[in-house]
Design a protein around this motif. Structure first.
Motif, PDB file in Angstrom:
ATOM      1  N   ASP A 145       0.832  -1.202   0.000  1.00 45.72           N
ATOM      2  CA  ASP A 145       0.000   0.000   0.000  1.00 45.72           C
ATOM      3  C   ASP A 145       0.869   1.256   0.000  1.00 45.72           C
ATOM      4  O   ASP A 145       0.547   2.247  -0.647  1.00 45.72           O
ATOM      5  CB  ASP A 145      -0.922   0.017   1.223  1.00 45.72           C
ATOM      6  CG  ASP A 145      -2.057  -0.982   1.109  1.00 45.72           C
ATOM      7  OD1 ASP A 145      -2.367  -1.401  -0.022  1.00 45.72           O
ATOM      8  OD2 ASP A 145      -2.628  -1.361   2.151  1.00 45.72           O
ATOM      9  N   ALA A 149       0.927   0.424  -4.563  1.00 47.97           N
ATOM     10  CA  ALA A 149      -0.446   0.820  -4.903  1.00 47.97           C
ATOM     11  C   ALA A 149      -0.463   2.212  -5.518  1.00 47.97           C
ATOM     12  O   ALA A 149       0.159   3.141  -5.011  1.00 47.97           O
ATOM     13  CB  ALA A 149      -1.327   0.777  -3.658  1.00 47.97           C
ATOM     14  N   VAL A 154      -2.069  -3.780 -10.594  1.00 50.65           N
ATOM     15  CA  VAL A 154      -2.130  -5.068  -9.923  1.00 50.65           C
ATOM     16  C   VAL A 154      -2.898  -6.068 -10.777  1.00 50.65           C
ATOM     17  O   VAL A 154      -3.881  -5.715 -11.441  1.00 50.65           O
ATOM     18  CB  VAL A 154      -2.781  -4.943  -8.520  1.00 50.65           C
ATOM     19  CG1 VAL A 154      -4.226  -4.482  -8.631  1.00 50.65           C
ATOM     20  CG2 VAL A 154      -2.706  -6.272  -7.767  1.00 50.65           C
ATOM     21  N   PHE A 170       2.206  -7.391  -9.201  1.00 44.22           N
ATOM     22  CA  PHE A 170       2.186  -6.007  -9.667  1.00 44.22           C
ATOM     23  C   PHE A 170       3.039  -5.911 -10.921  1.00 44.22           C
ATOM     24  O   PHE A 170       4.151  -6.453 -10.969  1.00 44.22           O
ATOM     25  CB  PHE A 170       2.718  -5.063  -8.596  1.00 44.22           C
ATOM     26  CG  PHE A 170       1.743  -4.776  -7.492  1.00 44.22           C
ATOM     27  CD1 PHE A 170       0.948  -3.631  -7.533  1.00 44.22           C
ATOM     28  CD2 PHE A 170       1.594  -5.657  -6.433  1.00 44.22           C
ATOM     29  CE1 PHE A 170       0.046  -3.359  -6.522  1.00 44.22           C
ATOM     30  CE2 PHE A 170       0.693  -5.394  -5.414  1.00 44.22           C
ATOM     31  CZ  PHE A 170      -0.083  -4.237  -5.457  1.00 44.22           C
TER      32      PHE A 170
END
Length: 208
Positions: A145, A149, A154, A170
């Protein structure tokens, strides 16, 4: 980070009333580098040239959270190991805070719960103290995260090109030839890259 100060991001209202106390969380290495020094700033703490200000926070918890995010992005060990943080608390009088505000050294950053200090913290003129906090490993999900992210796409049902594990991966950008890796492999890559940069930096400093 750039020294630009967008008007929509910062508020300078009632600064002398708001800023009485602020926190900065550091790794043990950076805390030791500041030990005994009358003032500290981004250069004396060994931050890279891209960092132009100290990110001071309203609370000790926010300061640690900010430091952990930076640690994760730099390939630190917070995903798999507990980390220890040295937290500097500084206090200004209303007059000191107002003076920093007026000369532009201190700028409110409401969106990130703190202030940006462009310059040095003169510890000889400030009330200050140190505290220490140890935080458990955050795990790979929280690390992802922080670091992956929003930057990398993803793919929930993929195959890691590093360890061959099946599951969420990822996709790296163009620099990574859009290859797919699981979170542990990404974390190991960031850690290795960071270690290599530190080695090169130490070699350069020894040659100078």
């Amino acid at each position: 980070a750039q020294a630009t100060q967008p008007a929509q991001t910062f508020s300078r209202t009632s600064l002398c009333l708001e800023i009485m106390e602020a926190y900065l969380a550091l790794t043990e290495k950076r805390a030791l580098e500041s030990d005994g020094k009358p003032d500290i700033g981004v250069r004396s703490l060994g931050f890279p040239p891209s960092v132009t200000f100290l990110a001071l926070k309203e609370t000790q918890e926010t300061a640690v959270e900010t430091a952990m995010r930076a640690n994760a992005m730099a390939g630190g060990s917070c995903a798999t190991e507990e980390t220890t943080w040295f937290i500097l608390r500084v206090s200004w009088s209303a007059e000191q805070a107002l003076a920093l505000f007026q000369d532009g050294s201190l700028v409110r950053d409401k969106n990130r719960g703190g202030w940006r200090l462009f310059g040095q913290l003169d510890l000889t003129r400030l009330s200050h103290s140190w505290a220490q906090a140890t935080v458990a490993a955050i795990g790979y999900e929280a690390w992802a995260d922080y670091v992956l992210a929003g930057k990398y796409q993803v793919k929930m049902n993929g195959c890691c090109q590093g360890c061959q594990a099946s599951g969420a991966v990822f996709l790296g950008g163009k620099a990574f030839k859009y290859e797919e890796y699981c979170v542990p492999c990404w974390q190991q890559f960031f850690t290795a890259s960071c270690a290599k940069k530190e080695e090169l930096a130490e070699e350069c400093s020894m040659e100078q």
